[in-house]
Scaffold this motif. Structure first.
Motif, PDB file in Angstrom:
ATOM      1  N   CYS A 114       7.063  25.131 -14.322  1.00 41.33           N
ATOM      2  CA  CYS A 114       6.798  26.357 -13.574  1.00 41.33           C
ATOM      3  C   CYS A 114       7.612  26.546 -12.311  1.00 41.33           C
ATOM      4  CB  CYS A 114       5.320  26.531 -13.225  1.00 41.33           C
ATOM      5  SG  CYS A 114       4.892  25.942 -11.605  1.00 41.33           S
ATOM      6  N   ALA A 153       0.990  17.483   0.316  1.00 43.68           N
ATOM      7  CA  ALA A 153       0.154  18.660   0.605  1.00 43.68           C
ATOM      8  C   ALA A 153       0.852  19.971   0.256  1.00 43.68           C
ATOM      9  CB  ALA A 153      -0.224  18.658   2.075  1.00 43.68           C
ATOM     10  N   GLY A 154       2.183  19.934   0.168  1.00 42.95           N
ATOM     11  CA  GLY A 154       2.930  21.164  -0.107  1.00 42.95           C
ATOM     12  C   GLY A 154       3.010  21.524  -1.577  1.00 42.95           C
ATOM     13  N   LEU A 155       2.395  20.732  -2.429  1.00 40.18           N
ATOM     14  CA  LEU A 155       2.372  21.044  -3.863  1.00 40.18           C
ATOM     15  C   LEU A 155       1.006  21.607  -4.210  1.00 40.18           C
ATOM     16  CD1 LEU A 155       4.156  17.888  -5.330  1.00 40.18           C
ATOM     17  CD2 LEU A 155       5.068  20.183  -5.183  1.00 40.18           C
ATOM     18  N   SER A 156       1.005  22.614  -5.063  1.00 43.52           N
ATOM     19  CA  SER A 156      -0.275  23.264  -5.366  1.00 43.52           C
ATOM     20  C   SER A 156      -1.119  22.459  -6.360  1.00 43.52           C
ATOM     21  CB  SER A 156      -0.034  24.668  -5.906  1.00 43.52           C
ATOM     22  OG  SER A 156       0.728  24.594  -7.084  1.00 43.52           O
ATOM     23  N   LEU A 163       0.635  17.357 -13.840  1.00 40.81           N
ATOM     24  CA  LEU A 163       1.937  17.927 -13.514  1.00 40.81           C
ATOM     25  C   LEU A 163       2.930  17.361 -14.524  1.00 40.81           C
ATOM     26  CD1 LEU A 163       3.778  19.419 -11.440  1.00 40.81           C
ATOM     27  CD2 LEU A 163       3.915  17.287 -10.189  1.00 40.81           C
ATOM     28  N   THR A 185       6.401  17.883  -0.027  1.00 45.68           N
ATOM     29  CA  THR A 185       6.622  18.381  -1.390  1.00 45.68           C
ATOM     30  C   THR A 185       7.021  17.244  -2.340  1.00 45.68           C
ATOM     31  OG1 THR A 185       8.841  18.994  -0.702  1.00 45.68           O
ATOM     32  CG2 THR A 185       7.218  20.764  -0.792  1.00 45.68           C
TER      33      THR A 185
ATOM     34  N   MET B  36       8.097  32.737 -13.750  1.00 43.69           N
ATOM     35  CA  MET B  36       7.078  31.813 -13.255  1.00 43.69           C
ATOM     36  C   MET B  36       5.833  32.597 -12.818  1.00 43.69           C
ATOM     37  SD  MET B  36       9.586  29.269 -11.285  1.00 43.69           S
ATOM     38  CE  MET B  36      10.590  30.589 -10.697  1.00 43.69           C
ATOM     39  N   ALA B  37       4.807  31.848 -12.453  1.00 44.57           N
ATOM     40  CA  ALA B  37       3.510  32.485 -12.144  1.00 44.57           C
ATOM     41  C   ALA B  37       3.630  33.568 -11.079  1.00 44.57           C
ATOM     42  CB  ALA B  37       2.537  31.418 -11.688  1.00 44.57           C
ATOM     43  N   CYS B  93       4.099  29.678  -7.260  1.00 42.91           N
ATOM     44  CA  CYS B  93       4.748  28.465  -7.781  1.00 42.91           C
ATOM     45  C   CYS B  93       4.144  27.205  -7.151  1.00 42.91           C
ATOM     46  CB  CYS B  93       6.244  28.524  -7.514  1.00 42.91           C
ATOM     47  SG  CYS B  93       7.042  29.719  -8.570  1.00 42.91           S
ATOM     48  N   MET B  94       4.589  26.070  -7.706  1.00 41.36           N
ATOM     49  CA  MET B  94       3.960  24.807  -7.348  1.00 41.36           C
ATOM     50  C   MET B  94       4.277  24.337  -5.915  1.00 41.36           C
ATOM     51  SD  MET B  94       4.418  21.353  -9.521  1.00 41.36           S
ATOM     52  CE  MET B  94       6.001  21.029  -8.847  1.00 41.36           C
ATOM     53  N   MET B  95       5.536  24.508  -5.497  1.00 37.32           N
ATOM     54  CA  MET B  95       5.923  23.943  -4.198  1.00 37.32           C
ATOM     55  C   MET B  95       5.894  24.997  -3.097  1.00 37.32           C
ATOM     56  SD  MET B  95       9.039  21.579  -5.388  1.00 37.32           S
ATOM     57  CE  MET B  95       9.577  20.988  -3.826  1.00 37.32           C
ATOM     58  N   ASP B  96       5.338  24.623  -1.948  1.00 39.60           N
ATOM     59  CA  ASP B  96       5.233  25.631  -0.891  1.00 39.60           C
ATOM     60  C   ASP B  96       6.552  25.854  -0.152  1.00 39.60           C
ATOM     61  OD1 ASP B  96       5.351  23.533   0.824  1.00 39.60           O
ATOM     62  OD2 ASP B  96       3.387  23.838   1.741  1.00 39.60           O
TER      63      ASP B  96
END
Lengths: 400, 136
Positions: A114, A153-156, A163, A185, B36-37, B93-96
Motif C-alpha cells: 500500500c 509510531a509513524g507507521l499506521s 504488514l 517510520t 493506494m488507500a 497510506c502506512m507511513m506518516d
C-alpha cells in the motif's frame, strides 16, 4: 445609544484603521506563537533524538557515506543500508570501558504493501538491546518470534495487525513511542525474521541483499560506556584498535543538527523581536495619532459629563477589542498553519521536530495572546494619558 | 456585494478545497497501476468539495434569507465532516512521512476548518437576521 457600546461604535466608524490595528495584532501574535512553537519543537526533537539513540558511542563502517546515511535515516527517515563484518563485535567487547553493546542490521524493504515508499527494517538482538525496547509504548509478553515486528509510531500499522514485507506477512506485536525522528517510520525485527525477509527478497529477484546476512555482517553497534570511562578516550581507542570501522560519539553526531537548531532559533528570535518592535511602534503611533484626531470628540464628551477616567477607559477598551481580536486570530491562524503541517516542515528543514503536548501548546497560545493584549493596552494607556490632559475649553473655543 | 461577502468567501474556499484536492495538495499518486488507500480519501474530499461549492454558489444567488441560512448551515455541517475524512473515515497510506500525511491531510484540515468557521459565522448571522424578520 448605550454608553457601553461607544467603544465598539468608535471602531466601526473607522473600519480601515480598525482593520489595520487588528492585522498588526494578528502578525504580532502569529510571530510570537509560531516562533515559540517551532523553537520548542526543535529543542524537543533534538532532545528526543539524543535520548532515542540511547548510546554513548555508535560504531559504523569506515567512510563518510555510512555516517551520512545514518544521519539521513535519523533526521529524514531516508532508508539506508551499510555493513561491516560481525567480528567487530568480539573486538569491541574486549575493549575496557565498554559496558553494553548491541548490534543492529539495516535492511531496506521493497515498496511495502500500500505504499510507494521503502521502509527501513532494522534487525536487532533482543537480548543485548538497550536502545529499542525502552521506547515500547505497550510491552508485549515474552520474546519476539519469527515474523513478528515492532513498528515505529509513524507507521499506521496497529499492534495485532500484519504488514507485508517482501510478500511475508509480519505481525506487529509492539509499537514505539513517537520521537519526531526518522526512526518513527522504521520496523524492528529479530535477526531470524530479517534472514527470512532476505530469503523472500531473493525470491523476488532482489538478490543484492541476500549476500549480506545478519549472521555475517552488522550495520551499526551501539555502545554504552561504563560510568568510569571517558567517552572521548573510549571513542579514540576503538578507532585505534579496530580496522575498517569508525566510532562516533553520539553527541558529536548531533553537533551539526544542534548547530542548525542554534542558527534557526537565533533567526526566529531575531525575526520575532523585529516584528514585535515594529508592531509596537506602529501601534503606539496609531493610538497617538488617533488621540490627536479625536481631541474634539473627547472635548465634547468631557463637556457632557464624561470623567477623565471614563475617557481613558474608552481608549483602553478599544485597544483591548482590537488587540484581543488580532491576538486570537494570530494564534488560530498559526495553529492552522503550523500544527497540521509539522511533518512537512520537518521534512523540508531536515530537522527533528516534536511538537509540545496540547496543554503546553495551549499555554504558548495563551501567552502570545496575553502579550499582544498587554502591548496594545500599553500603547493605548499612553494615548489615554494624553487625552486626559486636554484643555476642553480651549479645544471647544478654538477648534484644535 | 456587501451582503454576500461571507458567501463569496465560502465559495472561494470551497473551490480551493475542490481544485486543490486534485492538484497542488492531492494525495499520493498511483503506483504500478494501483491506487493506494489515500486515493479514495482524495476522491471523497473532491466530491464533497463540489457539493460545497454548489451550495455556496446557491447561497450567493438565492435571495430568500431563510434558504440562504439553511444553505450556510449545510455548508457548515459538510465542511466539519470533511475534516474527518482523511485518516479517520478513510485511512491514508502506512507511513506518516508520505505525501498524503504531510500535504493532503493537513491542507484538507486547514481549508475545511476555515470553511467551517466562515459558514458557522454566516449561519449564526443568518439565524439572527431570520429571527429579527420573524419578530417584525
Amino acid at each position: 445609544m448605550k454608553l457601553k457600546a461607544l467603544a465598539f461604535l468608535g471602531l466601526r466608524r473607522r473600519p480601515l484603521r480598525t482593520a489595520a490595528l487588528v492585522i498588526i495584532a494578528t502578525v504580532l501574535s502569529a510571530a510570537a506563537f509560531g516562533g515559540q512553537i517551532l523553537v520548542r519543537s526543535l529543542q524537543r526533537g533534538l532532545e528526543s533524538l539524543e535520548q532515542r539513540l540511547g548510546a554513548d558511542i555508535i560504531v559504523l563502517p569506515e567512510g563518510a557515506e555510512s555516517k551520512v546515511d545514518l544521519q539521513n535515516l535519523l533526521l529524514q527517515g531516508t532508508p539506508g543500508y551499510f555493513y561491516m563484518d560481525k567480528s567487530v563485535m568480539s573486538g569491541l567487547s574486549k575493549i575496557n570501558g565498554v559496558e553494553k553493546l548491541s548490534a543492529q542490521y539495516f535492511l531496506v524493504s521493497a515498496n511495502a504493501e500500500c505504499c510507494t515508499v521503502q521502509v527501513q527494517i532494522i534487525g536487532f538482538d533482543e537480548e543485548s538491546d538497550f536502545t529499542v525496547k525502552p521506547w515500547l509504548k505497550e510491552a508485549y509478553s515474552g520474546a519476539l518470534k519469527e515474523n513478528e515486528i515492532i513498528v515505529g509510531a509513524g507507521l499506521s500499522t496497529r499492534v495485532g495487525h500484519t504488514l507485508s514485507l517482501y510478500g511475508v506477512e509480519c505481525r506487529a506485536v509492539g509499537k514505539l513511542e513517537k520521537t519526531g525522528t526518522g526512526l518513527d517510520t522504521a520496523v524492528y525485527a529479530t535477526n531470524e525474521t530479517v534472514k527470512g525477509l532476505i530469503k523472500a527478497s531473493a525470491k523476488q529477484g532482489i538478490a543484492v541483499l541476500s549476500k549480506q546476512s545478519p549472521e555475517d555482517v552488522v550495520s551499526s553497534v551501539y555502545i554504552k560506556a561504563a560510568d568510569s570511562a571517558d567517552i572521548d578516550e573510549l571513542t579514540a581507542e576503538i578507532n585505534k584498535e579496530l580496522d575498517g570501522v569508525q566510532a562516533v560519539r553520539t553527541k558529536s553526531m548531533m553537533t551539526g543538527t544542534a548547530e542548525k537548531l542554534k542558527v534557526f532559533s537565533k533567526s526566529v528570535t531575531a525575526l520575532t523581536a523585529s516584528v514585535w518592535g515594529l508592531a509596537a511602534v506602529i501601534m503606539l503611533s496609531s493610538f497617538y495619532l488617533y488621540a490627536n484626531e479625536r481631541k474634539k470628540e473627547f472635548a465634547v464628551l468631557r463637556a457632557i459629563g464624561f470623567s477623565r477616567r471614563q475617557l481613558g477607559g474608552l481608549v483602553l477598551k478599544q485597544s483591548l477589542i482590537t488587540s484581543g481580536a488580532g491576538g486570537a486570530a494570530g494564534v488560530l491562524l498559526t495553529a492552522l498553519v503550523i500544527l497540521p503541517f509539522v511533518r512537512l516542515i520537518e521534512q523540508k528543514a531536515a530537522l527533528p521536530l516534536l511538537l509540545p503536548g496540547w496543554f503546553s501548546t495551549l499555554l504558548y497560545g495563551a501567552a502570545a495572546a496575553v502579550t499582544v493584549l498587554l502591548t496594545g493596552s500599553l500603547s493605548a494607556a499612553l494615548s489615554a494619558y494624553k487625552l486626559s490632559r486636554i484643555d476642553t475649553g480651549k479645544i471647544l473655543r478654538e477648534g484644535c | 456585494m456587501k451582503k454576500n461577502i461571507l458567501g463569496i468567501a465560502e465559495l472561494l474556499t470551497a473551490l480551493l478545497l475542490t481544485i486543490g484536492s486534485v492538484t497542488f495538495f492531492k494525495a499520493c499518486g498511483e503506483h504500478e497501476g494501483k491506487f493506494m488507500a489515500c486515493h479514495w480519501a482524495q476522491n471523497a474530499v473532491t466530491l464533497i468539495g463540489i457539493v460545497l461549492s454548489a451550495s455556496a454558489l446557491l447561497r450567493i444567488l438565492l435571495k430568500n434569507t431563510g434558504i440562504k441560512t439553511g444553505l450556510s448551515i449545510g455548508v457548515f455541517l459538510l465542511s466539519v465532516s470533511v475534516i474527518f475524512i482523511p485518516n479517520n473515515a478513510i485511512t491514508l497510506c502506512m507511513m506518516d512521512s508520505m505525501r498524503c500525511h504531510t500535504v493532503f491531510e493537513p491542507a484538507v484540515i486547514a481549508i475545511a476548518s476555515v470553511l467551517a468557521a466562515l459558514s458557522g459565522v454566516d449561519s449564526v448571522l443568518g439565524l439572527i437576521k431570520a429571527g429579527k424578520s420573524n419578530e417584525a
